[in-house]
Write a protein that holds these residues in place. Sequence first.
Motif, short mmCIF file in Angstrom:
data_model
loop_
_atom_site.label_atom_id
_atom_site.label_comp_id
_atom_site.label_asym_id
_atom_site.label_seq_id
_atom_site.Cartn_x
_atom_site.Cartn_y
_atom_site.Cartn_z
N MET A 4 0.82 -1.20 0.00
CA MET A 4 0.00 0.00 0.00
C MET A 4 0.86 1.27 0.00
SD MET A 4 -2.94 -1.12 -0.49
CE MET A 4 -3.85 0.39 -0.33
N GLU A 5 2.01 1.21 0.64
CA GLU A 5 2.93 2.35 0.59
C GLU A 5 3.45 2.53 -0.83
OE1 GLU A 5 5.95 2.06 3.62
OE2 GLU A 5 4.47 1.44 5.10
N ASN A 6 3.78 1.42 -1.49
CA ASN A 6 4.20 1.47 -2.90
C ASN A 6 3.09 2.07 -3.76
OD1 ASN A 6 6.73 0.36 -2.54
ND2 ASN A 6 6.08 -1.72 -3.08
N ALA A 7 1.86 1.61 -3.54
CA ALA A 7 0.72 2.09 -4.32
C ALA A 7 0.53 3.59 -4.10
CB ALA A 7 -0.55 1.34 -3.93
N ARG A 8 0.66 4.04 -2.87
CA ARG A 8 0.50 5.46 -2.57
C ARG A 8 1.57 6.28 -3.31
NH1 ARG A 8 -0.08 5.84 3.02
NH2 ARG A 8 2.14 5.48 3.21
N LEU A 9 2.81 5.83 -3.23
CA LEU A 9 3.91 6.54 -3.86
C LEU A 9 3.80 6.52 -5.39
CD1 LEU A 9 6.62 8.02 -3.45
CD2 LEU A 9 7.73 5.78 -3.56
N LEU A 10 3.66 5.32 -5.96
CA LEU A 10 3.56 5.20 -7.42
C LEU A 10 2.34 5.92 -7.97
CD1 LEU A 10 4.51 1.42 -7.80
CD2 LEU A 10 5.90 3.39 -8.49
N GLY A 11 1.20 5.72 -7.33
CA GLY A 11 -0.03 6.35 -7.79
C GLY A 11 0.01 7.86 -7.66
N GLY A 12 0.52 8.34 -6.53
CA GLY A 12 0.61 9.79 -6.34
C GLY A 12 1.51 10.45 -7.36
N ILE A 13 2.68 9.87 -7.57
CA ILE A 13 3.61 10.42 -8.57
C ILE A 13 3.01 10.29 -9.97
CG2 ILE A 13 5.87 10.11 -9.67
CD1 ILE A 13 6.93 9.28 -6.88
N GLY A 14 2.42 9.15 -10.26
CA GLY A 14 1.81 8.94 -11.58
C GLY A 14 0.69 9.91 -11.86
N ALA A 15 -0.15 10.17 -10.86
CA ALA A 15 -1.26 11.10 -11.05
C ALA A 15 -0.75 12.53 -11.25
CB ALA A 15 -2.21 11.02 -9.86
N LYS A 118 -12.65 7.28 0.11
CA LYS A 118 -13.84 7.60 -0.69
C LYS A 118 -13.55 8.56 -1.84
CE LYS A 118 -15.95 5.06 2.26
NZ LYS A 118 -15.75 3.65 2.08
N THR A 119 -12.41 9.23 -1.79
CA THR A 119 -12.03 10.15 -2.86
C THR A 119 -11.88 9.39 -4.19
OG1 THR A 119 -10.82 11.39 -1.18
CG2 THR A 119 -10.43 12.01 -3.45
N PHE A 120 -11.52 8.12 -4.14
CA PHE A 120 -11.44 7.32 -5.36
C PHE A 120 -12.82 7.22 -6.02
CE2 PHE A 120 -7.34 5.55 -3.88
CZ PHE A 120 -6.63 5.64 -5.07
N ASP A 121 -13.85 7.01 -5.21
CA ASP A 121 -15.20 6.91 -5.75
C ASP A 121 -15.61 8.21 -6.42
OD1 ASP A 121 -17.72 5.39 -6.02
OD2 ASP A 121 -18.51 6.96 -4.70
N THR A 122 -15.33 9.33 -5.76
CA THR A 122 -15.67 10.64 -6.32
C THR A 122 -14.91 10.89 -7.61
OG1 THR A 122 -16.06 11.46 -4.08
CG2 THR A 122 -15.80 13.11 -5.82
N ALA A 123 -13.61 10.61 -7.62
CA ALA A 123 -12.79 10.80 -8.82
C ALA A 123 -13.32 9.93 -9.96
CB ALA A 123 -11.33 10.49 -8.54
N GLY A 124 -13.65 8.69 -9.67
CA GLY A 124 -14.18 7.80 -10.70
C GLY A 124 -15.48 8.31 -11.30
N LYS A 125 -16.37 8.78 -10.45
CA LYS A 125 -17.65 9.33 -10.95
C LYS A 125 -17.42 10.57 -11.79
CE LYS A 125 -20.54 7.46 -7.31
NZ LYS A 125 -21.22 7.71 -6.03
N ILE A 148 -7.28 15.88 -10.39
CA ILE A 148 -6.76 16.45 -9.14
C ILE A 148 -7.17 15.59 -7.96
CG2 ILE A 148 -6.94 18.44 -7.58
CD1 ILE A 148 -7.24 20.17 -10.19
N LEU A 149 -8.42 15.15 -7.95
CA LEU A 149 -8.89 14.27 -6.87
C LEU A 149 -8.18 12.93 -6.89
CD1 LEU A 149 -12.73 14.97 -6.78
CD2 LEU A 149 -11.00 15.68 -5.12
N GLU A 150 -7.81 12.49 -8.08
CA GLU A 150 -7.08 11.23 -8.21
C GLU A 150 -5.73 11.32 -7.49
OE1 GLU A 150 -6.48 8.32 -11.94
OE2 GLU A 150 -5.57 10.30 -12.19
N VAL A 151 -5.05 12.45 -7.63
CA VAL A 151 -3.79 12.66 -6.90
C VAL A 151 -4.04 12.53 -5.41
CG1 VAL A 151 -1.98 14.34 -6.30
CG2 VAL A 151 -2.79 14.18 -8.67
N LEU A 152 -5.06 13.25 -4.92
CA LEU A 152 -5.37 13.22 -3.49
C LEU A 152 -5.75 11.82 -3.02
CD1 LEU A 152 -7.43 16.54 -3.25
CD2 LEU A 152 -5.04 16.16 -2.60
#
Length: 170
Positions: A4-15, A118-125, A148-152
Amino acid sequence: MGRMENARLLGGIGAVLTLAGAGFLGFILKLLAVKEIAVETGREEILKEYIWAAVLWIASSLILTGVLIEYWLNPPATPRTALETIGVITFLAALLMIVGSWFLKESYTTIANETGVKTFDTAGKLYFFGGILSLILLGFVLILVAAILEVLAFLKLPEEIKKERGLVGA
């Protein structure tokens, strides 16, 4: 470092890279982040739906790019022919983008359910409704807000997954 730490780092930088215009590199990093989340949660549909979204978006982009290159290299005989053809092809590309946005929404809703972010749900919608409204150009504003919400959302990922999350969007 955990998944999950990897996902946070990779996803945040990727977004962030995606927002900054380095879309392909950002996409690869987000794809790796989504894979980490899918493995950690044991929900392979998270990755499958994300890949479907990516494939459909890439197909949409290739169709539009191909049409533009074709018309630049070989202009049609009449402006009416050009407008009709471009209109039909653009509609087809937009339809693929909308279906891709639905798959992204589904992936992000599952991530929200599994992680509690829950920000993922909002970003997806917002990506989904932005895809629909992109036909009238208003959707691009929603897509920007979703990005922007995807980054968050990626930056809010927990260090570990707690089971028994409430369902979002169900």
